[in-house]
Write a protein that holds these residues in place. Structure first.
Motif, PDB file in Angstrom:
ATOM      1  N   UNK A 244       0.770  -1.241  -0.193  1.00 49.59           N
ATOM      2  CA  UNK A 244       0.170  -0.152   0.054  1.00 49.59           C
ATOM      3  C   UNK A 244       1.031   1.397  -0.059  1.00 49.59           C
ATOM      4  N   UNK A 245       1.897   1.195   0.701  1.00 54.02           N
ATOM      5  CA  UNK A 245       2.894   2.466   0.819  1.00 54.02           C
ATOM      6  C   UNK A 245       3.342   2.729  -0.514  1.00 54.02           C
ATOM      7  N   UNK A 246       3.768   1.820  -1.405  1.00 56.07           N
ATOM      8  CA  UNK A 246       4.772   2.400  -2.715  1.00 56.07           C
ATOM      9  C   UNK A 246       3.720   1.950  -3.717  1.00 56.07           C
ATOM     10  N   UNK A 269       9.133  -4.461  -9.809  1.00 54.42           N
ATOM     11  CA  UNK A 269       9.439  -3.496 -10.478  1.00 54.42           C
ATOM     12  C   UNK A 269       8.215  -2.848 -10.878  1.00 54.42           C
ATOM     13  N   UNK A 270       7.263  -3.491 -10.799  1.00 52.31           N
ATOM     14  CA  UNK A 270       5.826  -3.144 -11.453  1.00 52.31           C
ATOM     15  C   UNK A 270       4.898  -2.359  -9.999  1.00 52.31           C
ATOM     16  N   UNK A 328       1.674  -3.953   5.233  1.00 53.12           N
ATOM     17  CA  UNK A 328       0.412  -3.429   4.946  1.00 53.12           C
ATOM     18  C   UNK A 328       0.129  -3.405   3.320  1.00 53.12           C
ATOM     19  N   UNK A 329      -0.641  -4.442   2.795  1.00 54.33           N
ATOM     20  CA  UNK A 329      -0.948  -4.575   1.505  1.00 54.33           C
ATOM     21  C   UNK A 329      -2.475  -4.450   0.920  1.00 54.33           C
ATOM     22  N   UNK A 330      -2.354  -4.316  -0.105  1.00 52.88           N
ATOM     23  CA  UNK A 330      -3.762  -4.466  -0.966  1.00 52.88           C
ATOM     24  C   UNK A 330      -4.157  -5.476  -1.814  1.00 52.88           C
ATOM     25  N   UNK A 331      -4.967  -6.229  -1.163  1.00 48.50           N
ATOM     26  CA  UNK A 331      -5.402  -7.659  -1.828  1.00 48.50           C
ATOM     27  C   UNK A 331      -6.645  -7.213  -2.831  1.00 48.50           C
ATOM     28  N   UNK A 332      -6.183  -7.563  -4.215  1.00 39.66           N
ATOM     29  CA  UNK A 332      -7.062  -7.146  -5.222  1.00 39.66           C
ATOM     30  C   UNK A 332      -7.732  -8.549  -5.848  1.00 39.66           C
TER      31      UNK A 332
END
Length: 558
Positions: A244-246, A269-270, A328-332
């Motif tokens: 989430x941060x970058x 890298x993506x 802290x991540x975004x699960x999609x």
């Protein structure tokens, strides 16, 4: 702990008080251990055994007031009860659960029978000492074995030291059976020291239990991470996890790799936002995430890494903010809705576009134009409305057939689309008449655009059924926003201007403007108005090729 001794009352009280105090400390420590995570089974029995030991130590005080054998019986009975509890606790520590409870009852019943025999039937005094210390030795021995089996894990030195103390207590009680042991080590201070050391080692067991909980949690986290990754990889739908941060990608499954066309070796890298066809999708997603950590049914147009326009895909994202491997991540979770969007677009086009020319329908044009007029009024920006009509269209149908007439109308719209801006709105008003709204444009530039459009149409033939070139022209009526801000009045005025253009010879542009704008225009362009045209209309005559070339050089969007 002096059983059956001839000590005086003060010495017995002193030994009892010191030993009882340290045994109570051990009980408090055991109670503390029971509340620890990963606490082994059997601690409750261990605590009960020490309680029985204290009661057994209390009974000798009553023998100072009565010499009845009943007190000796109860003393031995509680010692046997403590021994059975210690033995059962040791078996539970060793994880021996089969018939443990039944075994405890059997052993306790057996020891009671032995106690009855020793106290009330046998006259051998040494049997009392034997039963007393042998029972404790057996109980301590099983505790030593039980704690020793728990010391084979990492940093379980507390269990090892506790097992060592219980083993020393076993040796001590075995030696106390002999006269040599009672004369050499049978002192209260020695027992006190062993029990005090036992309380310390059991506190160390508490620290070991906390460490064991940490190790188990770490193992559980690693196992959950492996399971989570396996679930993601085996999912039939594309799944993307990004920091989430970058916005960097952390994990994508095989389906997501195929959708995004990414190299798994260079995953970080993506960025997730790099795959959005429009940056506004990313902005909207972040705005909604600020309000809620869960977003359902977020529709976005995805472009693969190679960026080919034909491979863009409409997807629906279900996103959740999660803790993934200490990030802290975004699960999609991604669902391909390209086919659904295609059908929606088809239905939308059927409702809003003319089936023949693909221009907007009259009804939808009125909706769009009304909004554009309101925006222009709000910000004080000019616009113009054009009405375009194909000249002698009936003759084209009669001469070449209706199929060629349809080609004429299609080519008319295609030419308009090619020359006009994306923001300009083109509509089929009816039959061979079309309306065009030009936002953000002055009357002068609008007249240049209209004439350029007229010339381009006249120079673009369509093929007849026999392969011949069919040329056609258009007449254009134009009205600026200064005339009115009411759409219906503007349509009526543009129709009047178109009527003037038709009556003036066709293939021309006529602008219907207020008188003051007409005079300003005449001064700027030094044009003459035909006497057949009403006073409030401006006519642009057809220009020659050189004039057309000059018009094409004009920046109409300035």
């Amino acid at each position: 702990m002096e059983a059956f001794s001839n000590l005086d009352f003060s010495e017995l009280l002193k030994g009892y008080a010191s030993t009882t105090a340290i045994v109570m400390l051990i009980i408090i420590v055991i109670q503390y251990l029971r509340k620890q995570p990963e606490a082994p089974r059997g601690l409750q029995l261990l605590m009960g055994g020490f309680f029985s030991l204290i009661i057994a130590q209390t009974i000798p005080f009553f023998r100072f007031f009565s010499s009845s054998d009943i007190f000796t019986f109860f003393e031995l009975a509680f010692i046997c009860l403590a021994s059975v509890m210690f033995l059962t606790s040791g078996l539970m520590l060793k994880r021996v659960r089969a018939a443990t409870e039944a075994l405890a009852y059997v052993l306790f019943a057996l020891t009671l029978l032995i106690t009855v025999y020793v106290i009330f039937i046998s006259d051998a005094p040494h049997l009392k000492f034997l039963v007393y210390y042998l029972a404790l030795a057996i109980g301590y021995l099983f505790l030593a074995i039980g704690f020793a089996t728990r010391s084979n894990k990492k940093q379980n030195y507390g269990f090892f030291l506790t097992a060592l103390v219980f083993f020393l207590l076993t040796i001590y009680n075995l030696l106390m059976i002999t006269g040599w042991g009672r004369n050499t080590i049978g002192s209260t201070n020695f027992v006190f020291a062993l029990y005090f050391f036992l309380s310390i080692t059991m506190l160390l067991c508490g620290n070991n239990l906390l460490n064991l909980k940490i190790f188990n949690l770490e193992d559980e986290v690693l196992a959950n991470q492996s399971r989570f990754r396996l679930i993601i990889q085996s999912s039939p739908f594309p799944i993307i996890i990004s920091r989430l941060r970058d916005d960097r990608l952390i994990l994508v499954n095989q389906k997501a790799k195929e959708l995004l066309n990414v190299d798994s070796e260079k995953l970080t890298d993506y960025k997730l936002g790099d795959f959005f066809a429009d940056a506004t999708f990313k902005t909207e997603l972040m705005t909604r995430l600020e309000k809620s950590s869960e977003i359902e049914e977020f529709e976005v147009l995805i472009k693969p890494q190679n960026g080919l326009q034909e491979e863009e895909t409409w997807v629906q994202l279900s996103t959740h903010v999660i803790d993934f491997e200490y990030e802290i991540a975004l699960y999609s979770a991604v669902q391909d809705i390209t086919e659904r969007k295609r059908k929606e677009m088809e239905l939308f086009n059927e409702a809003t576009r003319d089936s023949l020319t693909n221009a907007y329908t009259r009804r939808f044009f009125e909706e769009l134009a009304t909004k554009e007029i309101q925006r222009s009024v709000r910000y004080g920006r000019p616009f113009c409305l054009l009405m375009i009509d194909a000249d002698h269209f009936k003759n084209v149908n009669d001469t070449y057939g209706h199929s060629v007439g349809d080609k004429v109308l299609k080519e008319l719209v295609c030419t308009c689309t090619r020359i006009l801006r994306k923001s300009d709105i083109i509509s089929r008003f009816g039959g061979e008449e079309f309306l065009v709204l030009l936002p953000e444009i002055s009357i002068l530039n609008a007249q240049i655009v209209a004439d350029r459009l007229r010339i381009a149409i006249s120079e673009t033939p369509v093929k007849g059924d026999n392969g011949e070139d069919v040329h056609f022209t258009v007449s254009i009526g134009m009205v600026p926003s200064s005339y009115s801000t009411d759409l219906q009045e503007l349509i009526k005025a543009s129709d009047e201007a178109l009527y003037v253009a038709k009556n003036s010879g066709r293939n021309r542009v006529v602008a219907l403007t207020p008188q003051e704008e007409k005079e300003d225009y005449l001064q700027e362009n030094n044009q003459k108005i035909s006497h057949e045209i009403p006073l409030n209309a401006n006519k642009i005559e057809p220009t020659n090729a050189q004039q057309t070339e000059n018009l094409n050089d004009v920046d109409i969007f300035s």
